[in-house]
Design a protein around this motif. Structure first.
Motif, PDB file in Angstrom:
ATOM      1  N   UNK A 167       1.885  -9.043   3.572  1.00  0.00           N
ATOM      2  CA  UNK A 167       2.922 -10.219   3.603  1.00  0.00           C
ATOM      3  C   UNK A 167       2.664 -11.075   4.814  1.00  0.00           C
ATOM      4  N   UNK A 168       1.597 -11.271   4.639  1.00  0.00           N
ATOM      5  CA  UNK A 168       1.578 -12.694   5.100  1.00  0.00           C
ATOM      6  C   UNK A 168       1.016 -13.168   4.350  1.00  0.00           C
ATOM      7  N   UNK A 169       1.219 -15.371   4.487  1.00  0.00           N
ATOM      8  CA  UNK A 169       0.860 -16.275   3.969  1.00  0.00           C
ATOM      9  C   UNK A 169      -0.014 -17.200   4.552  1.00  0.00           C
ATOM     10  N   UNK A 170      -1.128 -17.274   3.761  1.00  0.00           N
ATOM     11  CA  UNK A 170      -1.610 -17.564   2.181  1.00  0.00           C
ATOM     12  C   UNK A 170      -1.765 -15.848   2.446  1.00  0.00           C
ATOM     13  N   UNK A 171      -1.884 -14.933   1.380  1.00  0.00           N
ATOM     14  CA  UNK A 171      -1.972 -13.462   1.188  1.00  0.00           C
ATOM     15  C   UNK A 171      -3.229 -12.903   0.460  1.00  0.00           C
ATOM     16  N   UNK A 172      -4.010 -12.312   1.198  1.00  0.00           N
ATOM     17  CA  UNK A 172      -5.657 -12.200   0.588  1.00  0.00           C
ATOM     18  C   UNK A 172      -5.259 -11.109  -0.709  1.00  0.00           C
ATOM     19  N   UNK A 173      -6.154 -11.724  -1.670  1.00  0.00           N
ATOM     20  CA  UNK A 173      -5.326 -10.765  -3.063  1.00  0.00           C
ATOM     21  C   UNK A 173      -6.137  -9.293  -2.324  1.00  0.00           C
TER      22      UNK A 173
END
Length: 288
Positions: A167-173
């Motif tokens: 849910x963090x940003x930037x989000x990992x793929x």
């Protein structure tokens, strides 16, 4: 290649039965607990009085002092000024955060938290990043040799805390390929299975996440060598993380990692598409 002997990640590997450094009652947790107690006594506070000042029960304070539980970061932030510790407790904050994981998993946890891409293939249990508290607790309760309650709660908290990466940003793929059998195993009972399937559906809606199911009736499956995780670092380098029977392995050799990455690509092509997979999971939920 790095091989670490120890207990594999709860829900995916094995237990040695030994209590490694960083588990309840050892290492940095004991050091923190001793310092906390000395500072509290120096301040002339009993556990109940101190607990009221920092918003924690006396029982929790006792667990921290005895090294049975890892204190939350918020507790440390409050305790240091209340006890006039001058940063002594705060200095141990990062080490305590690392101690919530078994020693074998600490490097992998650090890499996971910093990864730009995560690819996971699961064959025995729902991946930790997709688990619910109830599912995780059920898995840990089944472990042999048995885990004590403090260790179970520590592992549950650590597992759920890791999910912040989604849910963090930037989000990992993030890409998951999960064997169909995993989604049918009622670990903890059908209500627990329902809860974890609902969570998978929810996470699968994230733009940065793809969930795929590998049907049991597939005649071709490139994943017969077992589960693994591929992590892509900010530098662009990939690392493969493997677990089996009490051992964890970090593969850094480029040829070995390239082989694992190619295998994952084939596995994804053999599984249901993300859209088909979410529909499949919805069908499983309807059957419960």
């Amino acid at each position: 290649m790095t091989v670490v002997r120890g207990d594999a990640e709860p829900g995916t590997g094995a237990e040695t039965g030994e209590r490694p450094e960083g588990e309840p009652g050892s290492g940095v947790m004991m050091a923190f607990g001793r310092q906390l107690k000395l500072l509290r006594l120096r301040a002339g506070l009993d556990r109940t009085e101190f607990g009221k000042l920092v918003g924690y029960a006396a029982q929790s304070v006792a667990s921290f002092e005895q090294g049975r539980r890892i204190p939350q970061p918020a507790f440390i932030d409050k305790a240091d000024p209340v006890l006039d510790a001058g940063g002594l407790l705060l200095a141990l904050k990062d080490e305590l955060a690392r101690a919530q994981y078994p020693p074998f998993f600490r490097d992998a946890a650090r890499l996971e938290a910093q990864a730009l891409e995560l690819f996971l293939y699961a064959v025995s249990a729902v991946p930790g990043l997709l688990q619910t508290e109830e599912y995780t607790r059920a898995l840990l309760a089944m472990r042999r040799p048995l885990l004590d309650e403090d260790t179970i709660e520590l592992r549950v908290s650590a597992r759920i805390a890791r999910q912040e990466i989604l849910t963090r940003w930037p989000a990992p793929l993030v890409s998951f390929v999960v064997e169909e059998a995993v989604l049918r195993r009622p670990f903890g009972g059908r209500p627990v299975l329902r809860g974890v399937l609902e969570r998978i559906l929810h996470v699968g809606q994230h733009r940065s996440v793809e969930v795929q199911v590998m049907p049991t009736d597939r005649e071709d499956n490139a994943g017969l060598d077992g589960p693994f995780t591929l992590l892509t670092r900010k530098s662009g380098d990939q690392i493969a993380y493997l677990e089996v029977q009490g051992r964890s392995i970090l593969l850094t050799d480029k040829d070995e990692v390239r082989s694992v990455a190619a295998r994952y690509g084939i596995i994804r092509s053999q599984a249901l598409t993300p859209r088909e997979s979410l529909g499949f999971i919805e069908k499983l939920l309807g059957e419960l």
